[in-house]
Structures are given as structure tokens and as C-alpha cells.
Scaffold this active site. Structure first.
Site, PDB file in Angstrom:
ATOM      1  N   ASN A 209      -9.235  11.540  39.947  1.00  0.00           N
ATOM      2  CA  ASN A 209     -10.606  11.139  39.626  1.00  0.00           C
ATOM      3  C   ASN A 209     -10.889  11.467  38.162  1.00  0.00           C
ATOM      4  O   ASN A 209     -10.027  11.991  37.459  1.00  0.00           O
ATOM      5  CB  ASN A 209     -11.596  11.828  40.576  1.00  0.00           C
ATOM      6  CG  ASN A 209     -11.462  13.326  40.501  1.00  0.00           C
ATOM      7  OD1 ASN A 209     -11.696  13.929  39.467  1.00  0.00           O
ATOM      8  ND2 ASN A 209     -11.045  13.950  41.604  1.00  0.00           N
ATOM      9  N   ASP A 278     -10.757  13.552  48.282  1.00  0.00           N
ATOM     10  CA  ASP A 278     -11.032  13.718  49.712  1.00  0.00           C
ATOM     11  C   ASP A 278      -9.879  13.247  50.596  1.00  0.00           C
ATOM     12  O   ASP A 278      -9.769  13.637  51.743  1.00  0.00           O
ATOM     13  CB  ASP A 278     -12.297  12.935  50.099  1.00  0.00           C
ATOM     14  CG  ASP A 278     -13.541  13.618  49.542  1.00  0.00           C
ATOM     15  OD1 ASP A 278     -13.511  14.847  49.396  1.00  0.00           O
ATOM     16  OD2 ASP A 278     -14.519  12.911  49.239  1.00  0.00           O
ATOM     17  N   LYS A 288       7.058   3.788  52.084  1.00  0.00           N
ATOM     18  CA  LYS A 288       7.461   3.091  50.859  1.00  0.00           C
ATOM     19  C   LYS A 288       6.267   2.251  50.435  1.00  0.00           C
ATOM     20  O   LYS A 288       5.625   1.631  51.267  1.00  0.00           O
ATOM     21  CB  LYS A 288       8.634   2.153  51.156  1.00  0.00           C
ATOM     22  CG  LYS A 288       9.955   2.867  51.294  1.00  0.00           C
ATOM     23  CD  LYS A 288      11.089   1.884  51.051  1.00  0.00           C
ATOM     24  CE  LYS A 288      12.435   2.545  51.222  1.00  0.00           C
ATOM     25  NZ  LYS A 288      12.967   2.524  52.556  1.00  0.00           N
ATOM     26  N   PHE A 323     -20.524  22.462  44.300  1.00  0.00           N
ATOM     27  CA  PHE A 323     -21.114  21.403  43.478  1.00  0.00           C
ATOM     28  C   PHE A 323     -21.257  20.167  44.347  1.00  0.00           C
ATOM     29  O   PHE A 323     -20.526  20.006  45.323  1.00  0.00           O
ATOM     30  CB  PHE A 323     -20.213  21.084  42.283  1.00  0.00           C
ATOM     31  CG  PHE A 323     -20.563  21.895  41.071  1.00  0.00           C
ATOM     32  CD1 PHE A 323     -20.342  23.253  41.058  1.00  0.00           C
ATOM     33  CD2 PHE A 323     -21.149  21.300  39.964  1.00  0.00           C
ATOM     34  CE1 PHE A 323     -20.681  24.019  39.955  1.00  0.00           C
ATOM     35  CE2 PHE A 323     -21.492  22.048  38.852  1.00  0.00           C
ATOM     36  CZ  PHE A 323     -21.259  23.407  38.841  1.00  0.00           C
ATOM     37  N   LYS A 341     -21.550  23.464  54.703  1.00  0.00           N
ATOM     38  CA  LYS A 341     -20.435  24.231  54.129  1.00  0.00           C
ATOM     39  C   LYS A 341     -20.764  25.713  53.977  1.00  0.00           C
ATOM     40  O   LYS A 341     -20.010  26.464  53.341  1.00  0.00           O
ATOM     41  CB  LYS A 341     -20.020  23.619  52.793  1.00  0.00           C
ATOM     42  CG  LYS A 341     -19.587  22.131  52.911  1.00  0.00           C
ATOM     43  CD  LYS A 341     -18.782  21.658  51.713  1.00  0.00           C
ATOM     44  CE  LYS A 341     -18.467  20.173  51.800  1.00  0.00           C
ATOM     45  NZ  LYS A 341     -17.437  19.737  50.875  1.00  0.00           N
TER      46      LYS A 341
HETATM   47  N1  CTP Z   1     -14.703  20.248  47.913  1.00  0.00           N
HETATM   48  C1  CTP Z   1     -13.636  21.005  48.311  1.00  0.00           C
HETATM   49  N2  CTP Z   1     -12.590  20.466  48.991  1.00  0.00           N
HETATM   50  C2  CTP Z   1     -12.579  19.160  49.279  1.00  0.00           C
HETATM   51  C3  CTP Z   1     -13.660  18.337  48.883  1.00  0.00           C
HETATM   52  C4  CTP Z   1     -14.700  18.914  48.202  1.00  0.00           C
HETATM   53  O1  CTP Z   1     -13.647  22.218  48.013  1.00  0.00           O
HETATM   54  N3  CTP Z   1     -11.530  18.638  49.935  1.00  0.00           N
HETATM   55  C5  CTP Z   1     -15.822  20.897  47.234  1.00  0.00           C
HETATM   56  C6  CTP Z   1     -16.063  20.427  45.821  1.00  0.00           C
HETATM   57  O2  CTP Z   1     -15.362  21.233  44.859  1.00  0.00           O
HETATM   58  C7  CTP Z   1     -17.566  20.608  45.667  1.00  0.00           C
HETATM   59  C8  CTP Z   1     -18.079  20.376  47.075  1.00  0.00           C
HETATM   60  O3  CTP Z   1     -16.969  20.560  47.955  1.00  0.00           O
HETATM   61  O4  CTP Z   1     -17.894  21.942  45.315  1.00  0.00           O
HETATM   62  C9  CTP Z   1     -18.681  19.051  47.322  1.00  0.00           C
HETATM   63  O5  CTP Z   1     -17.756  18.059  46.937  1.00  0.00           O
HETATM   64  P1  CTP Z   1     -18.108  16.514  47.124  1.00  0.00           P
HETATM   65  O6  CTP Z   1     -16.908  15.705  46.774  1.00  0.00           O
HETATM   66  O7  CTP Z   1     -19.419  16.201  46.472  1.00  0.00           O
HETATM   67  O8  CTP Z   1     -18.417  16.463  48.667  1.00  0.00           O
HETATM   68  P2  CTP Z   1     -17.579  16.173  49.931  1.00  0.00           P
HETATM   69  O9  CTP Z   1     -17.820  17.291  50.872  1.00  0.00           O
HETATM   70  O10 CTP Z   1     -16.156  15.864  49.607  1.00  0.00           O
HETATM   71  O11 CTP Z   1     -18.336  14.919  50.494  1.00  0.00           O
HETATM   72  P3  CTP Z   1     -18.474  13.431  49.905  1.00  0.00           P
HETATM   73  O12 CTP Z   1     -17.364  13.213  48.935  1.00  0.00           O
HETATM   74  O13 CTP Z   1     -18.345  12.603  51.105  1.00  0.00           O
HETATM   75  O14 CTP Z   1     -19.832  13.390  49.298  1.00  0.00           O
END
Ligand code: CTP
Length: 398
Positions: A209, A278, A288, A323, A341
Site C-alpha cells: 500500500n 488485510d 502459479k 490508527f 479491537k
Molecule cells: N491492523 C493490524 N493488523 C491488520 C490490519 C490492521 O494491526 N491485519 C491495525 C492497523 O495498524 C491500524 C488498525 O489496525 O492501527 C486499523 O487498521 P485499518 O486498516 O484501518 O482497519 P482494519 O481493521 O484492517 O479494517 P478495514 O481495513 O476493513 O477498515
């Protein structure tokens, strides 16, 4: 952060004295009031006029010079200084200070100083490794002088080895670490995640990302400047890690999870500013990827939610800040994340606003706790980092 601070720079007889001019110039640009004291030997390498022009202050050389403001009361500058730095420090000044000899302006003023003295030795590698010099350095450390270890490289005498004056940026990092902030995080271990994670698709390609890591690194720098022990778990970024943070570099979400899990139990504060992917490809080894556009479907599975794991396993007294980066329903989604969380705070930023989000040096953040919502205006990521740390400290004390 260094604006208005009084820095006294001692310059001694080493070829690296020319670098002191850059140090002084950079400190002045950062808003410091800088005073330079040179030893007689330093005069062989650089002219006091250089420092006088850069600082606007008289460059002090000899204790018995009666021609200037601090002639008799050199002690007053010693008392007023926020920090002393001797850069470059020759074997001679190190030997004098270690043995209580105060026979010139610099050694006399250092002896009278209330503040910390940073010593940056710079000399030939054999001189530096000499057991007497090493013993003197060890003695200075025992007496609370802080030593900035010399860098390794090609030395002026054509030898290669240890003895170079470190880059000016490093010297300034030491000064900033010493005096820029009140040490209100002293004794606290702060674990921070930063940057993007990468999920490999095959040996060549990966998904990632746009995270630059700037927010997480600003938090690590700020926490370190405030006296915290900082562990920074970082995805792949192009930023220099803060000098005093322990940096653990990772690539994938799985690597980040393991690095975080190792540090979690004894961390007082956890801040997850990483943009964790995610999803990751499922069963990497069997798959493959076809080269044709029509067959790019890749089976995916969710990555471990590191923040969720931390929230579910939170020791008593630990404060967790996550965040959230949302394109819509910022407040609603962030509040849901706070609950789900088990965080104490969510720093929410909308990527739709100008000046906020990935890659920029500024951010617009809303801090959400169970009972309060604080909207911060547009500010630098450094200022935002300090605001986040202020709020965390309040939560920790409440
Ligand atoms: N985070 C994490 N591990 C993951 C995904 C997210 O620790 N696999 C943490 C990020 O570092 C951030 C928080 O969770 O502090 C929220 O991340 P965000 O991507 O906004 O939320 P998600 O829970 O992944 O939900 P979505 O992407 O569906 O909004």
C-alpha cells in the site's frame, strides 16, 4: 524543538574542526543560541571569525582574554547552557577533562557546567584505540559525560578505521535527544508499528500500500525525544530510523505480527501506525500466476489482525492506540474499531482531506477514546505525534 536552546560548542585541535562550522550553522538555523569555545590548538585548523559570523557571538578562546562579555564570568555561560558539545574532541581535551585539568577556557567552562556535556572524539584510529584514551573515555562516562562514538571510515591521515567525527545530522540527533523535550516518557517502553506490509504473490511480485511510514517514524522520534525506550517495528520505508529507537525491520504482516508479539508483554504503550495489508495470497507454494490478463484470480486469506491480538492480550495498565484510515464514515468506523479491537484510543484520519494521510508531512487526526473525541487541526506529523503522546500519557495517568 531546539528553538531558543543555548548550545555551547567546544572545538578542539583536530582536522575535523572544519565540520564544526556546519554543526554550528545547522544549530543556528534550528533556532538555537550558539556559543563557540575554541582551544588554542583548534586555531590551527579553523578561524574564529567563521564561528563569530555564523553565531553572531564572540568566539571564546582563552581564559585570560579580557575583551568580551564573558571574560571573568565564564561561569555564567556554563550555567546558562542547555547542553555542551565538544566536537571534535581531541585526545588532549579528553585527557584533561578526565583528570580534572582546567587550564584553558574550554576545560574551565566544561568543569563549571551544570548541563550534560556530549563528547564527540575524532582522531587517528591508533590514538582512539590507545588504552589511555579508552580509559579516559570510560572515566568520563562514569562521570556522566555522554560519548558520541566516532564513525568508521577513511581518516584524514589516510588510515581507514574508527575515529571519524560522525555526520553533523548524528551530532544534532544527540543534541535533540538530550534537550529538545521534557522526559515525561522516561521509564516507559513504547512499541510502535509503522510503514506498509508487503505480501508476496510470487518470487517477483507483491501487494502493498502507499504508506510512507512518516507518521509512525514521527511517533518513534517524539517518544524517544521524550525519554521512552522505543521499539519500532517497521515495514519497508525510505526513512532513516530514529537514532535512539530499536528498529526491527519486517516485510509481511506475518513478520510484523511475530516482531510485535515478542515485544508486547512488557510494553507500557503500544501504537500501531502501520498500514497492514488485510489480505495475503493463500497457499503461496502451490500457486502459479498466469501471465494472461484473463486469469489473474488469486485465492486470498486474511492476515492476522495484529492490533486485535494486542487488544485481546492487553496486560493491566498498558495503553493501546490504533490508527484508522477511512474513506467514508470516519467516526462511526473508528468508534467500532475502538470497541472491537479493545483499544484505549484510535487516531482516525480521513484520506479524503488535503494534507492528511499517506506520504504527506502533515496530518489531520481525530483522537477517539471511550469518553472523548478530540479533533486536531492540520499540523505536521511531528506535532501530531506529540499530541497523540500527550493524550496517551493522560490516559496512562487516569
Ligand atoms: N491492523 C493490524 N493488523 C491488520 C490490519 C490492521 O494491526 N491485519 C491495525 C492497523 O495498524 C491500524 C488498525 O489496525 O492501527 C486499523 O487498521 P485499518 O486498516 O484501518 O482497519 P482494519 O481493521 O484492517 O479494517 P478495514 O481495513 O476493513 O477498515
Amino acid at each position: 524543538m531546539l528553538k531558543g536552546k543555548v548550545v555551547v560548542v567546544g572545538v578542539t585541535g583536530s582536522i575535523a574542526a572544519y565540520k564544526s562550522a556546519q554543526l554550528v550553522s545547522d544549530l543556528v538555523k534550528l533556532g538555537c543560541e550558539v556559543h563557540v569555545i575554541m582551544t588554542q590548538n583548534a586555531l590551527n585548523f579553523i578561524n574564529p571569525i567563521t564561528f563569530e559570523t555564523l553565531t553572531g557571538n564572540k568566539c571564546l578562546v582563552d581564559t585570560f582574554d579580557r575583551n568580551f562579555e564573558f571574560n571573568v564570568t565564564h561561569v555564567s555561560l556554563s550555567q546558562k547552557a542547555d547542553v555542551f558539545i565538544i566536537a571534535p574532541a581531541s585526545a588532549n581535551i579528553i585527557g584533561k577533562l578526565a583528570n580534572g585539568i582546567a587550564d584553558d577556557m574550554l576545560s574551565t567552562m566544561v568543569m563549571a557546567a551544570k548541563c550534560t556535556t556530549l563528547i564527540a572524539p575524532a582522531m587517528n584510529k591508533y590514538m582512539f584505540m590507545n588504552s589511555i584514551v579508552q580509559e579516559n573515555i570510560a572515566k568520563l562516562q562514569r562521570h556522566n559525560f555522554k560519548i558520541i562514538q566516532p564513525a568508521v571510515g577513511r581518516l584524514a591521515c589516510n588510515d581507514t578505521g574508527v575515529g571519524k567525527l560522525p555526520d553533523v545530522d548524528v551530532l544534532i540527533d544527540y543534541i535533540r535527544h538530550e534537550i529538545s523535550c521534557e522526559k515525561d516518557y522516561a521509564g516507559l517502553k513504547v512499541l510502535i508499528t509503522a510503514g506498509p506490509t508487503q505480501e508476496s504473490l510470487d518470487p517477483v511480485r507483491y501487494i502493498t500500500n502507499h504508506s510512507s511510514g512518516k507518521m509512525g517514524y514521527a511517533l518513534a522520534q517524539a517518544a524517544s525525544d521524550r525519554g521512552a525506550e522505543v521499539v519500532l517495528v517497521s515495514g519497508s520505508v525510505h526513512i532513516k530510523p530514529p537514532l535512539f529507537a530499536q528498529c526491527k525491520n519486517v516485510l509481511s504482516a506475518e513478520d510484523m505480527f511475530h516482531a510485535v508479539a515478542e515485544e508486547l508483554s512488557d510494553s507500557d504503550v503500544v501504537i500501531m501506525a502501520a498500514a497492514v495489508a488485510d489480505y495475503t495470497p493463500d497457499s503461496y507454494s502451490d500457486r502459479k500466476i498466469k501471465k494472461s490478463d484473463s486469469d489473474m484470480s488469486i485465492p486470498l486469506k486474511r492476515t492476522t489482525d495484529i492490533l486485535q491480538y494486542a487488544g485481546d492480550n492487553k496486560p493491566d495498565g498498558q495503553i493501546i492506540c490504533g490508527f484508522s484510515m477511512e474513506t467514508e464514515n470516519l467516526m462511526e468506523n473508528s468508534k467500532k474499531k475502538l470497541q472491537k479491537k479493545h483499544c484505549d484510543m484510535i487516531a482516525a484520519n480521513s484520506i479524503r482531506q488535503n494534507g492528511a494521510g499517506f506520504g504527506t508531512d502533515t496530518n489531520i487526526i481525530t483522537l477517539i477514546t471511550r469518553n472523548h473525541t478530540t479533533e486536531l487541526p492540520l499540523m505536521s506529523k511531528t506535532d501530531a505525534a506529540h499530541q497523540i503522546l500527550d493524550h496517551i500519557l493522560k490516559l496512562k495517568k487516569s
